[in-house]
Design an enzyme around this catalytic site. Structure first.
Site, short mmCIF file in Angstrom:
data_model
loop_
_atom_site.label_atom_id
_atom_site.label_comp_id
_atom_site.label_asym_id
_atom_site.label_seq_id
_atom_site.Cartn_x
_atom_site.Cartn_y
_atom_site.Cartn_z
N ALA A 151 43.03 40.69 46.80
CA ALA A 151 43.30 42.10 46.53
C ALA A 151 44.67 42.17 45.84
CB ALA A 151 43.31 42.90 47.83
N VAL A 206 46.61 37.93 48.92
CA VAL A 206 47.36 38.88 48.10
C VAL A 206 47.50 38.34 46.67
CG1 VAL A 206 49.57 40.07 47.80
CG2 VAL A 206 48.58 39.80 50.09
N LYS A 207 47.02 39.16 45.73
CA LYS A 207 47.01 38.75 44.32
C LYS A 207 48.23 39.35 43.62
CE LYS A 207 43.36 38.27 40.83
NZ LYS A 207 42.10 38.87 40.36
N LEU A 208 48.96 38.48 42.94
CA LEU A 208 50.24 38.88 42.33
C LEU A 208 50.26 38.48 40.87
CD1 LEU A 208 52.15 37.17 45.23
CD2 LEU A 208 52.27 39.64 44.82
#
Ligand code: G3P
Length: 217
Positions: free
Chosen positions: A56, A82-84
Site C-alpha cells: 500500500a 509500505v510502498k515508498l
C-alpha cells in the site's frame, strides 16, 4: 518466483486468490483510484482475501509524512507492506520504517543505481518498472539483470519485484533473469495458463475417452 497481482480490486483479487497461486498483491494510487471505494476498507478486504504481502503506497512527499502514513497503513493489517517512492525522502522513510521492523517496497525504480540505493536503505522489495522502460525504447529486462548482479555481488537481501509487467513473455524473462517476484495485472496472470495445444489436446483426450463409454467415478 513469487507471483503477486497488481490490482486494488478486492473482489477480483479474492477470486484470483482462489487459484492457490497468488503470493501477494501490489497496489498504487492509480489502481486505488480505478477501483474506487474507501481506501482503508479496500485494503482490509484485500489483506483478508490474500494472506501474503500487500503493498500500500504512501502519498506524502516528505520523509516525516511518509513515515506517519506508513505507520498508519501498517496498522490496517499485519500483511501490509509500505510502498515508498524512489526519492531521497522516500529512501529516508524506508530506512526509518525498516528500523521499526516495517516491510517496505520501494517503487518507481528505473535504474540500477536507484536499486542499489534502495537496498542500502534496507528495502524489503525493489520494484523496477519493466513496461514503462520498454515504452520509452529502453530495455526493461536488462535492468532486472543488472540489479540481480549487483544484489548478488554484495549479498543484499532486498527482493527484486518485477513490476509494470505487460505480457507472459515479461514474466518468463523476469524469471529467467532471476527476479524474486513479479507483479502481474490480472489479465496477464490469467494468460499464463493458456496454450492452444493444451486446449486442442484436452479436447481430443476427452473425445477419445467418451468413445470408450467408461467413467472414472
Ligand atoms: O504497480 C506498479 C506498476 O506495476 C505499474 O504498472 O502498467 O502502470 O506501468 P503500469
Amino acid at each position: 518466483m513469487q507471483i503477486f497481482i497488481d490490482s486494488a480490486d478486492a473482489k477480483e483479487l479474492a477470486a484470483l486468490a482462489g487459484s492457490g497461486l497468488v503470493d501477494g498483491v501490489t497496489t498504487n494510487p492509480s489502481l486505488v483510484a480505478k477501483a474506487g471505494g474507501d481506501f482503508f476498507e479496500t485494503l482490509k478486504a484485500i489483506c483478508a482475501a490474500v494472506p501474503g504481502p500487500v503493498s500500500a503506497e504512501v502519498v506524502a512527499q516528505d520523509a516525516e509524512g511518509m513515515i506517519a502514513e506508513g505507520r498508519k497503513l501498517r496498522q490496517t493489517a499485519e500483511n501490509i507492506v509500505v510502498k515508498l517512492p524512489l526519492t531521497p525522502e522516500g529512501l529516508k522513510a524506508c530506512k526509518a520504517l525498516t528500523a521499526e521492523g516495517c516491510p517496505t517496497n520501494v517503487t518507481l525504480c528505473f535504474s540500477a543505481m536507484q536499486a542499489l540505493l534502495a537496498a542500502k536503505a534496507g528495502a524489503t522489495y525493489i520494484s523496477p518498472f519493466l513496461g514503462r522502460l520498454d515504452d520509452i525504447g529502453a530495455d526493461g529486462m536488462e535492468l532486472i539483470r543488472e540489479i540481480r548482479a549487483i544484489y548478488d555481488n554484495y549479498g543484499f537481501d532486498t527482493q527484486i519485484l518485477a513490476a509494470s509487467i505487460r505480457s507472459g513473455a515479461h514474466v518468463r524473462d523476469a524469471a529467467l533473469a532471476g527476479a524474486d517476484c513479479a507483479t502481474l495485472p490480472p489479465a496477464v496472470f490469467k494468460s499464463l495458463y493458456k496454450h492452444a495445444l493444451t486446449d486442442s489436446g484436452l479436447e481430443a483426450f476427452l473425445k477419445d475417452w467418451k468413445a470408450t463409454g467408461q467413467s472414472i467415478l
